[in-house]
Design an enzyme around this catalytic site. Structure first.
Site, PDB file in Angstrom:
ATOM      1  CE  LYS A 151      -4.313   0.995   1.919  1.00 60.41           C
ATOM      2  NZ  LYS A 151      -5.459   0.662   2.865  1.00 60.41           N
ATOM      3  CD  GLU A 199     -19.575  -3.541   7.905  1.00 59.03           C
ATOM      4  OE1 GLU A 199     -19.586  -4.384   6.881  1.00 59.03           O
ATOM      5  OE2 GLU A 199     -18.494  -2.724   7.590  1.00 59.03           O
ATOM      6  NE  ARG A 221     -22.500  -4.549   2.296  1.00 58.96           N
ATOM      7  CZ  ARG A 221     -21.106  -4.608   1.863  1.00 58.96           C
ATOM      8  NH1 ARG A 221     -20.332  -5.369   2.557  1.00 58.96           N
ATOM      9  NH2 ARG A 221     -20.897  -4.415   0.674  1.00 58.96           N
TER      10      ARG A 221
HETATM   11  C1  LIG Z   1     -19.052  -2.355   4.122  1.00 56.96           C
HETATM   12  C2  LIG Z   1     -17.854  -1.762   4.288  1.00 56.96           C
HETATM   13  N1  LIG Z   1     -17.206  -1.736   5.608  1.00 56.96           N
HETATM   14  C3  LIG Z   1     -16.109  -0.875   5.681  1.00 56.96           C
HETATM   15  C4  LIG Z   1     -15.696   0.281   4.709  1.00 56.96           C
HETATM   16  C5  LIG Z   1     -14.616   1.086   5.030  1.00 56.96           C
HETATM   17  N2  LIG Z   1     -13.378   0.723   4.291  1.00 56.96           N
HETATM   18  C6  LIG Z   1     -13.048   1.361   3.221  1.00 56.96           C
HETATM   19  S1  LIG Z   1     -11.442   0.723   2.487  1.00 56.96           S
HETATM   20  C7  LIG Z   1     -11.414  -0.559   3.731  1.00 56.96           C
HETATM   21  C8  LIG Z   1     -10.138  -1.329   3.751  1.00 56.96           C
HETATM   22  C9  LIG Z   1     -10.168  -2.114   2.444  1.00 56.96           C
HETATM   23  O1  LIG Z   1      -8.944  -2.967   2.617  1.00 56.96           O
HETATM   24  P1  LIG Z   1      -8.593  -3.724   1.377  1.00 56.96           P
HETATM   25  O2  LIG Z   1      -9.718  -4.260   0.615  1.00 56.96           O
HETATM   26  O3  LIG Z   1      -7.518  -4.713   1.730  1.00 56.96           O
HETATM   27  O4  LIG Z   1      -7.803  -2.725   0.291  1.00 56.96           O
HETATM   28  P2  LIG Z   1      -6.800  -1.740   0.487  1.00 56.96           P
HETATM   29  O5  LIG Z   1      -7.271  -0.501   1.067  1.00 56.96           O
HETATM   30  O6  LIG Z   1      -5.823  -2.483   1.416  1.00 56.96           O
HETATM   31  O7  LIG Z   1      -6.204  -1.560  -0.965  1.00 56.96           O
HETATM   32  C10 LIG Z   1     -12.190  -0.294   4.568  1.00 56.96           C
HETATM   33  C11 LIG Z   1     -12.590  -1.175   5.820  1.00 56.96           C
HETATM   34  C12 LIG Z   1     -16.247  -0.073   3.471  1.00 56.96           C
HETATM   35  N3  LIG Z   1     -15.960   0.670   2.469  1.00 56.96           N
HETATM   36  N4  LIG Z   1     -17.333  -0.827   3.342  1.00 56.96           N
END
Ligand SMILES: Cc1ncc(C[n+]2csc(CCOP(=O)(O)OP(=O)(O)O)c2C)c(N)n1
Length: 441
Positions: free
Chosen positions: A294, A384, A412
């Site tokens: 990242k 969630e 959710r």
């Molecule tokens: C249902 C839901 N819960 C929480 C989030 C908040 N959120 C946005 S990005 C993220 C992390 C995503 O991690 P990953 O899929 O590994 O992608 P990266 O940011 O590491 O590229 C979270 C928890 C969301 N977008 N949707």
């Protein structure tokens, strides 16, 4: 004439849509394209702020390789969450509007179907990509368009959600679906990723057996491209190679009828372009495990704290200093910080109190309790529904769970709130933040 000060590099300036990338550049030129794309993201986002950052930087090479290897938008590329799709936006006709990202009247910070034919699916909430791409693949197979490719790009964080597993479970059963899942594994959610799946992925990445098999598969694929045998032969050779070694170690994705490839270096754009082109010839559901970092390629986000660089706001691109907006008058403390300190205070007095967050420990400040009382505070991943029903389970045993969820993501878990908590009269305390109208965060 552009109405903004951001200048693309000499290669990037020749790309308006992905077909320009495919026709104007050789594989050897892709690293330079990726470098200019990364620089453009840094130049714009450092000044406009109010945007995500590290996730898009981490998939720059993957983005270039995907649009190079696949015939987008005929081939359907589905991003998950969508906060990593800035490079995709820039390569798909929106470079000149990119400086309006997330601003009033500007382009959306996430893929949006009404904004571009390259945005195949609207996102924002996580873990939808596999189900959506599978639906597209099944529909196109039914319509007699089996040559079209369907690619879901999902992060290791997003992969922790039940919805992602539901998609995998169904996809493994749809043997004709032309579906490629790309697991973008950077070990990070917004905070460090958690859970047994994360440990499993780390094991695969560091396992010598897997790396050996990966090399064999790469060799096989190399031969395949040279001599061009039919897809059936490739598939059976690859699956034979995999069965001999991988299955001994029981691969989770193979067990679900996916062909698993990887792990591969997600920053080697030439290697990625080659392997993606080869995977096109392999029928059925398949998964490519890409290891990325990242914030990659920009010194300060690559070496700094990835959580801070997830959405840093305005920053000085030369020094990496994040510009703090000083309010005109003193502001009240943030809701989440009041919550984080209060729950610890309450939990010190009542040993039944426990804290639960679905993947937002720093966003909702439950990390304060996770540090102070690690056995009583849980980050359960992007889950969630599970967070609510897990809290209900705690409550049946006399605990007092404080379940803390951003209001938007609580959508959710409506059913769990009703069916698993309210109807059963269980004592779960819900703490929702980011309710109401949310501006720049
Ligand atoms: C249902 C839901 N819960 C929480 C989030 C908040 N959120 C946005 S990005 C993220 C992390 C995503 O991690 P990953 O899929 O590994 O992608 P990266 O940011 O590491 O590229 C979270 C928890 C969301 N977008 N949707």
């Amino acid at each position: 004439m552009s109405n903004h000060p951001y200048k693309p590099g000499p290669f990037l300036s020749q790309i308006t849509v992905p077909s320009d990338l495919r026709t104007n550049f050789t594989e050897e030129q892709l690293p330079q394209v990726a470098q200019e794309l990364r620089q453009y993201i840094v130049d714009v986002i450092s000044e406009i702020g109010n945007s995500h950052f590290g996730a898009s930087l981490g998939v720059v090479e993957l983005t270039v390789a995907l649009h190079y290897a696949f015939n987008t938008p005929e081939d359907q590329l589905v991003w998950d969450v969508g906060h990593q799709a800035y490079g995709h936006k820039i390569l798909t006709g929106r470079r000149e509007k990119f400086h309006t990202n997330r601003l009033k009247g500007g382009i959306s910070g996430f893929p949006k179907r009404s904004e571009s034919e390259y945005d195949t699916f609207g996102v924002g909430h996580s873990s939808t990509s596999i189900s959506a791409a599978l639906g597209m693949a099944v529909a196109n197979h039914y319509k007699g368009e089996p040559q079209r490719q369907h690619i879901a790009v999902i992060g290791d964080g997003a992969m922790t959600a039940g919805l992602a597993f539901e998609g995998l479970n169904h996809a493994g059963f749809e043997k004709d679906a032309n579906l490629l899942v790309i697991l973008n594994d950077n070990c990070m959610s917004i905070d460090p990723n958690v859970g047994a799946l994360k440990e499993y992925l780390t094991d695969i990445t560091t396992s010598h057996t897997y790396n050996k098999v990966k090399d064999e598969v790469w060799k096989l694929l190399g031969k395949v491209s040279k001599f061009g045998p039919d897809a059936q032969t490739i598939a059976s050779k690859v699956s034979h190679a995999l069965k001999g070694t991988l299955l001994k170690q029981s691969n989770l994705f193979e067990a679900l009828n996916f062909r698993y490839f990887g792990p591969v270096d997600g920053h080697d754009v030439i290697g990625l372009a080659k392997v993606l082109a080869d995977l096109k010839d392999i029928p059925g559901p398949k998964i490519l495990h890409c290891v990325t970092r990242k914030g990659a390629g920009y010194k300060f986000s690559e070496e700094g704290n990835p959580t801070k660089w997830h959405a840093p706001g305005v920053f000085n691109k030369e020094t990496g200093e994040i510009v703090k907006i000083v309010p005109k008058s003193p502001e009240p403390p943030k809701y989440q910080d009041v919550f984080g300190h209060s729950i610890v205070e309450l939990a010190e007095k009542n040993d039944k109190i426990m804290g639960v967050t679905p993947a937002m420990p720093s966003g909702c400040s439950l990390n304060i309790m996770m540090q102070a009382m690690p056995k009583r505070a849980f980050d359960v991943g992007i889950a969630e529904q599970h967070a609510v029903t897990f809290s209900a389970g705690l409550a049946t045993q006399g605990m007092v769970p404080f379940c803390n969820i951003y209001s938007s993501f609580m959508q959710r878990a409506f059913d769990q709130v009703l069916h698993d908590v309210a109807l059963q009269n269980l004592n779960v305390v819900f703490c929702l933040d980011r309710g109401g109208l949310v501006g720049a965060s």
